[in-house]
Design a protein around this motif. Structure first.
Motif, PDB file in Angstrom:
ATOM      1  N   LYS A   8       0.804  -1.231   0.000  1.00 55.09           N
ATOM      2  CA  LYS A   8       0.000   0.000   0.000  1.00 55.09           C
ATOM      3  C   LYS A   8       0.832   1.274   0.000  1.00 55.09           C
ATOM      4  CE  LYS A   8      -3.242  -2.566   2.802  1.00 55.09           C
ATOM      5  NZ  LYS A   8      -3.861  -2.695   4.106  1.00 55.09           N
ATOM      6  N   THR A   9       2.135   1.164  -0.186  1.00 52.75           N
ATOM      7  CA  THR A   9       3.010   2.336  -0.152  1.00 52.75           C
ATOM      8  C   THR A   9       3.532   2.691  -1.537  1.00 52.75           C
ATOM      9  OG1 THR A   9       5.044   1.094   0.208  1.00 52.75           O
ATOM     10  CG2 THR A   9       3.807   1.777   2.173  1.00 52.75           C
ATOM     11  N   VAL A  10       3.977   3.928  -1.630  1.00 47.82           N
ATOM     12  CA  VAL A  10       4.738   4.421  -2.777  1.00 47.82           C
ATOM     13  C   VAL A  10       6.076   4.871  -2.217  1.00 47.82           C
ATOM     14  CG1 VAL A  10       4.915   6.253  -4.494  1.00 47.82           C
ATOM     15  CG2 VAL A  10       2.722   5.131  -4.100  1.00 47.82           C
ATOM     16  N   ARG A  11       7.132   4.478  -2.885  1.00 45.45           N
ATOM     17  CA  ARG A  11       8.471   4.901  -2.473  1.00 45.45           C
ATOM     18  C   ARG A  11       9.130   5.682  -3.603  1.00 45.45           C
ATOM     19  NH1 ARG A  11       7.737   0.012   0.106  1.00 45.45           N
ATOM     20  NH2 ARG A  11       8.084   0.102   2.340  1.00 45.45           N
ATOM     21  N   VAL A  12       9.820   6.743  -3.214  1.00 45.64           N
ATOM     22  CA  VAL A  12      10.590   7.555  -4.156  1.00 45.64           C
ATOM     23  C   VAL A  12      12.058   7.291  -3.876  1.00 45.64           C
ATOM     24  CG1 VAL A  12      11.077   9.886  -4.976  1.00 45.64           C
ATOM     25  CG2 VAL A  12       8.748   9.284  -4.229  1.00 45.64           C
ATOM     26  N   TRP A  13      12.785   6.960  -4.942  1.00 46.09           N
ATOM     27  CA  TRP A  13      14.169   6.499  -4.818  1.00 46.09           C
ATOM     28  C   TRP A  13      15.146   7.441  -5.507  1.00 46.09           C
ATOM     29  CZ3 TRP A  13      14.544   2.012  -2.041  1.00 46.09           C
ATOM     30  CH2 TRP A  13      13.393   1.228  -1.943  1.00 46.09           C
ATOM     31  N   ASN A  14      16.350   7.540  -4.946  1.00 51.26           N
ATOM     32  CA  ASN A  14      17.473   8.183  -5.623  1.00 51.26           C
ATOM     33  C   ASN A  14      18.126   7.095  -6.473  1.00 51.26           C
ATOM     34  OD1 ASN A  14      20.283   8.842  -6.161  1.00 51.26           O
ATOM     35  ND2 ASN A  14      20.005  10.560  -4.760  1.00 51.26           N
TER      36      ASN A  14
END
Length: 91
Positions: A8-14
């Motif tokens: 249920k999450t969204v992750r933003v990555w470098n």
């Protein structure tokens, strides 16, 4: 880079370092699609909870929840000028 998950999450990555920059408690069910606006200032997400959500990428704040779908939302994208969002789902 942004990713959606069955948790249920969204992750933003470098993408250079592999570090997770943000983790958003985005939806009430599986997140199926994510898309950055052309400027990168907003992120649209879609999921099994029938919602499309719009996020501020700097603050992680949900700016809007679009509740017009009546089924799973499989895809979301921005128009080239960033002023519209298109979504597609089971309905």
């Amino acid at each position: 880079l942004a990713s959606g998950s069955d948790d249920k999450t969204v992750r933003v990555w470098n993408v250079t370092t592999g570090d997770c920059l943000q983790s958003l408690d985005a939806h009430r069910d599986w997140v199926r699609s994510v898309a950055f606006s052309p400027t990168g200032q907003q992120l649209a997400t879609a999921g099994d909870d029938y919602y499309v959500k719009l996020w501020d990428t700097q603050t992680g704040k949900c700016l809007n929840t679009l509740e017009k779908h009546t089924g799973i939302v499989w895809a979301v994208t921005f128009s080239p000028d960033g002023r519209s969002i298109a979504s597609g789902g089971d309905d």
